[in-house]
Design a protein around this motif. Structure first.
Motif, PDB file in Angstrom:
ATOM      1  N   ILE A 161       7.017   4.899   9.014  1.00 60.66           N
ATOM      2  CA  ILE A 161       6.879   3.511   9.366  1.00 60.66           C
ATOM      3  C   ILE A 161       7.958   2.612   9.241  1.00 60.66           C
ATOM      4  CG2 ILE A 161       5.336   1.449   9.539  1.00 60.66           C
ATOM      5  CD1 ILE A 161       2.910   3.335   9.567  1.00 60.66           C
ATOM      6  N   ASP A 162       8.543   2.683   7.922  1.00 61.64           N
ATOM      7  CA  ASP A 162       9.496   1.802   7.547  1.00 61.64           C
ATOM      8  C   ASP A 162      10.681   2.208   8.342  1.00 61.64           C
ATOM      9  OD1 ASP A 162       9.980  -0.217   5.557  1.00 61.64           O
ATOM     10  OD2 ASP A 162      11.571   1.404   4.544  1.00 61.64           O
ATOM     11  N   GLY A 163      10.822   3.262   8.553  1.00 66.46           N
ATOM     12  CA  GLY A 163      12.292   3.478   9.392  1.00 66.46           C
ATOM     13  C   GLY A 163      11.871   2.928  10.928  1.00 66.46           C
ATOM     14  N   LEU A 164      10.637   3.194  11.306  1.00 67.83           N
ATOM     15  CA  LEU A 164      10.416   2.725  12.725  1.00 67.83           C
ATOM     16  C   LEU A 164      10.816   1.288  13.066  1.00 67.83           C
ATOM     17  CD1 LEU A 164       7.118   4.521  13.970  1.00 67.83           C
ATOM     18  CD2 LEU A 164       9.344   4.655  14.759  1.00 67.83           C
ATOM     19  N   VAL A 165      10.671   0.341  11.775  1.00 64.97           N
ATOM     20  CA  VAL A 165      10.893  -0.928  11.918  1.00 64.97           C
ATOM     21  C   VAL A 165      12.351  -1.050  12.502  1.00 64.97           C
ATOM     22  CG1 VAL A 165      11.034  -3.083  10.800  1.00 64.97           C
ATOM     23  CG2 VAL A 165       9.065  -1.529  10.411  1.00 64.97           C
ATOM     24  N   TYR A 219       0.744  -1.088  -0.040  1.00 66.06           N
ATOM     25  CA  TYR A 219       0.088  -0.236   0.105  1.00 66.06           C
ATOM     26  C   TYR A 219       0.759   1.267  -0.019  1.00 66.06           C
ATOM     27  CZ  TYR A 219      -3.394  -3.731   1.599  1.00 66.06           C
ATOM     28  OH  TYR A 219      -4.204  -4.734   1.645  1.00 66.06           O
ATOM     29  N   ASN A 220       0.177   2.342  -0.485  1.00 61.32           N
ATOM     30  CA  ASN A 220       1.037   3.815  -0.379  1.00 61.32           C
ATOM     31  C   ASN A 220       0.266   4.481   0.526  1.00 61.32           C
ATOM     32  OD1 ASN A 220       3.390   4.006  -1.737  1.00 61.32           O
ATOM     33  ND2 ASN A 220       2.309   3.629  -3.688  1.00 61.32           N
ATOM     34  N   PHE A 221       0.572   5.294   1.454  1.00 61.41           N
ATOM     35  CA  PHE A 221      -0.032   5.867   2.247  1.00 61.41           C
ATOM     36  C   PHE A 221       0.959   6.944   2.807  1.00 61.41           C
ATOM     37  CE2 PHE A 221       1.283   2.188   4.321  1.00 61.41           C
ATOM     38  CZ  PHE A 221       2.144   2.750   5.430  1.00 61.41           C
ATOM     39  N   PRO A 222       0.427   8.146   3.253  1.00 60.54           N
ATOM     40  CA  PRO A 222       1.270   9.095   3.906  1.00 60.54           C
ATOM     41  C   PRO A 222       1.796   8.522   5.123  1.00 60.54           C
ATOM     42  CG  PRO A 222      -0.964   9.704   4.410  1.00 60.54           C
ATOM     43  CD  PRO A 222      -0.979   8.584   3.276  1.00 60.54           C
ATOM     44  N   GLY A 223       3.396   8.940   5.256  1.00 60.25           N
ATOM     45  CA  GLY A 223       4.017   8.488   6.604  1.00 60.25           C
ATOM     46  C   GLY A 223       4.583   7.126   6.621  1.00 60.25           C
TER      47      GLY A 223
END
Lengths: 356, 281
Positions: free
Chosen positions: B100-104, B92-96
């Motif tokens: 989230i990818d970095g948070l992982v 999916y594409n979504f703002p932010g």
């Protein structure tokens, strides 16, 4: 194809030489540090460095002591001395010294931890007789920290085994401070039940049944009690209890002294092998002797350690109430014996837990 | 003449095998094999009976159980939710999304002790989440649930980061073909997409599991360290060291090493089998 092979070759050699450089660096570094120490020492009255390897709660104390000692030593010998500090769990610190940390002096929580260094030949036998008072310039004891107003009405060790009381203490297996806590409780029970071992163990068992978390060190337990608000009573070092009062306000906590506690003697010693190698014996010995001077004793009292000097103790007597104390040497046969009976595998602490 | 032909015949398409293999062996020896061999040598000094007694002491066995069960539970949870996170990030594409990818990756970067302290603060009875769970009778901090949560925290990136690239590479056309051939979305997922993701998922699970077994820093704070109940094996190793019992410590380490190695071999085998079956199909 030739080109790509050359590329592989270059990458491989680069990586290999990187390893060589890295390991090589470590080697020269180690070889260098004592040499520079020696050099600065023989360069007549130049600067000198000392490393004091200590345990966790003494950080603030030695920061204060080191400044005073540097001034004192400058006056005595004209030499600038810089004292480096290393702090951590007492047992961990002792292992670092055994494994090669170049400590000039060790100031640890238990004689047992210094004995371990001695057994590896780094410290000469009889270290505990080298300085006055068992080579412990200051003492401490174990006290309770409770929440303001003492809602559970905790006055003594007997109150800690009530059903609704939750106790916080660190794990005696990993924390030197926790061993003092354990022995203090044991000392109380021993007096209470006239040395009847079954009853003492029953008491200890119900005490540890009220413990919800055994943190790995004294400071971690303080965090559990003070910051997380868990438990009704924290069994801890007297100085740690005072420090919590100072940090978090007297309106939040109270210190309770039980009817009997234990005399904790954190000892100090010169690491003979290292000072001889570094050429720092003179200053290291002077440093430890300095801990017994009135000036240093005053600092120790201000950092909530009980000073040995009667005149200073008198001055701070409100802070350090005189309560009956058991003694590791006379009541538990010394640290080696106490460790073996209570904390080694299969000792009383294991017994309390494994035989549920 | 024969001698001149032979090396040419044995030469592989990709050059540099000799030096890179040599490098690999040297590197692994310096970093992995020699330090671990030290564990075996240290324990070699004691008799079988002593070894067995230390290794099978009731408290030690209880600690193995806590360590392996919580690691298993945490890795399983991570396998499910890590897959979901990877799915969301890839599909999916979504703002932010970048955030989230970095948070992982954060659990990788954070000192584990910091994670442990933070988790304990939040999940203890008086913490934000802990105080909400308390009335429900759920205690998290100082129980095996707390340990599992700490291990979930540190293990999550392993699953996401192993599944994500494979998911990205999935061929859209196969999915389209599946739909055209009449499979519904669910069937397409279970029969077409999931089998492709299974091998990396197993790898991610194994990595998270292995990490959990050895984890110390984040767990000591949240576990409460109660002997027989929430004491983890790495803590026992530390407490042996505290008694200057180096041999005892290495004995426990050796047992954990052997069990972990067997488990990793087994998951590797599973992964190998599932990827082979996939190719066959």
């Amino acid at each position: 194809m030739k080109n790509s092979r050359a590329k592989w070759f270059v990458t491989g050699t680069l990586a290999l030489s990187l390893i060589t450089v890295l390991t090589g660096c470590g080697g020269t570094n180690n070889a260098n540090s004592p040499a520079t120490n020696n050099g600065s020492n023989t360069a007549a009255k130049g600067d000198i460095e000392l490393l004091n390897v200590s345990y966790d709660p003494t950080r603030e104390l030695y920061e204060a002591v080191n400044t005073k000692f540097a001034a004192y030593w400058k006056e005595q010998s004209g030499q600038n001395v810089k004292i480096n500090q290393s702090h951590g769990g007492s047992g961990k610190q002792s292992r670092s010294v055994i494994d090669g940390l170049k400590a000039d002096v060790v100031t640890l929580a238990l004689g047992y931890d210094i004995d371990a260094i001695q057994s590896k030949g780094l410290i000469e036998e009889g270290w505990q007789q080298k300085y006055q008072d068992n080579s412990s310039p200051y003492t401490s004891t174990i006290a309770f920290l409770v929440r303001k107003g003492n809602p559970k009405g905790i006055k003594d060790w007997a109150d800690l085994i009530k059903d609704d009381v939750k106790v916080v203490t660190p794990n005696p297996k990993t924390s030197g401070g926790a061993r003092w806590n354990y022995l203090a409780a044991w000392g109380y029970a021993s007096k209470q039940f006239n040395g009847d071992e079954a009853q003492i163990k029953a008491y200890m068992k119900s005490l540890f049944n009220n413990v919800e978390t055994l943190d790995s060190g004294a400071r971690a337990s303080t965090t559990t009690f003070v910051e997380r608000g868990l438990g009704d009573v924290l069994i801890t070092w007297e100085n740690e209890a005072y420090l919590s009062l100072k940090e978090f306000g007297e309106d939040k906590f109270e210190i309770i002294y039980p009817s009997i506690s234990i005399l904790a003697e954190p000892p100090v010693a010169v690491v003979d092998k290292n000072v001889d190698k570094n050429g720092t014996r003179e200053v290291a010995e002077a440093y430890l002797e300095f801990l017994y001077t009135e000036e240093a004793q005053e600092l120790e009292a201000q950092n909530f350690y009980r000073p040995r000097l009667a005149s200073v103790l008198e001055k701070y007597k409100e802070q350090f109430p005189d309560i009956p104390m058991v003694n590791v040497d006379t009541d538990f046969g010394g640290w080696a014996e106490a460790q073996k009976t209570h904390f080694d595998d299969g000792g009383t602490f294991d017994e309390i837990y494994t035989k549920q | 003449m024969k001698a001149a032909v032979k090396p040419a015949k044995g030469r592989s398409v990709l050059p540099g095998f000799g030096i890179s293999m040599g490098f690999t062996v040297v590197y692994l020896s310096l970093i992995v094999i020699i330090p671990l061999a030290g564990i075996f040598i240290k324990t070699a000094g004691i008799s079988w009976a002593e070894f067995w007694e230390t290794a099978t002491n009731a408290r030690v066995v209880a600690a193995y159980k806590v360590s392996f069960l919580t690691s298993f539970a945490a890795a399983s949870v991570n396998a499910v939710f890590g897959l979901l996170v990877a799915w969301v990030l890839v599909r999916y594409n979504f703002p932010g999304k970048r955030i989230i990818d970095g948070l992982v990756d954060l659990p990788f970067a954070l000192p584990t002790a910091v994670a442990g302290i933070a988790l304990t603060t939040i999940y203890s009875q008086n913490g934000w989440i802990g105080s909400l769970l308390e009335p429900l009778g759920v205690k998290v901090a100082f129980t095996p649930i707390g340990i599992t949560i700490a291990l979930m925290f540190i293990g999550l990136p392993f699953v996401v980061r192993t599944v994500q690239p494979v998911m990205q590479e999935l061929d859209k056309e196969i999915e389209e073909a599946s739909v055209i051939l009449g499979a519904n979305r669910f069937r397409t997922f279970t029969r077409v997409i999931f089998p492709e993701l299974l091998p990396p998922l197993i790898t991610g699970f194994a990595l998270a599991f292995a990490r959990g077994i050895g984890e110390y820093g984040s767990v000591v704070f949240i576990s409460g360290n109660m002997p027989m109940k929430t004491e983890i094996a790495p803590l026992l190793i530390m407490s042996k060291l505290e008694q200057f019992d180096y041999v005892g410590a290495t004995t426990i380490a050796l047992v954990m090493l052997v069990i972990s190695f067997v488990l990793l071999l087994f998951t590797n085998y599973l992964q190998w089998r599932s990827s082979r079956r996939m190719i066959k199909e």
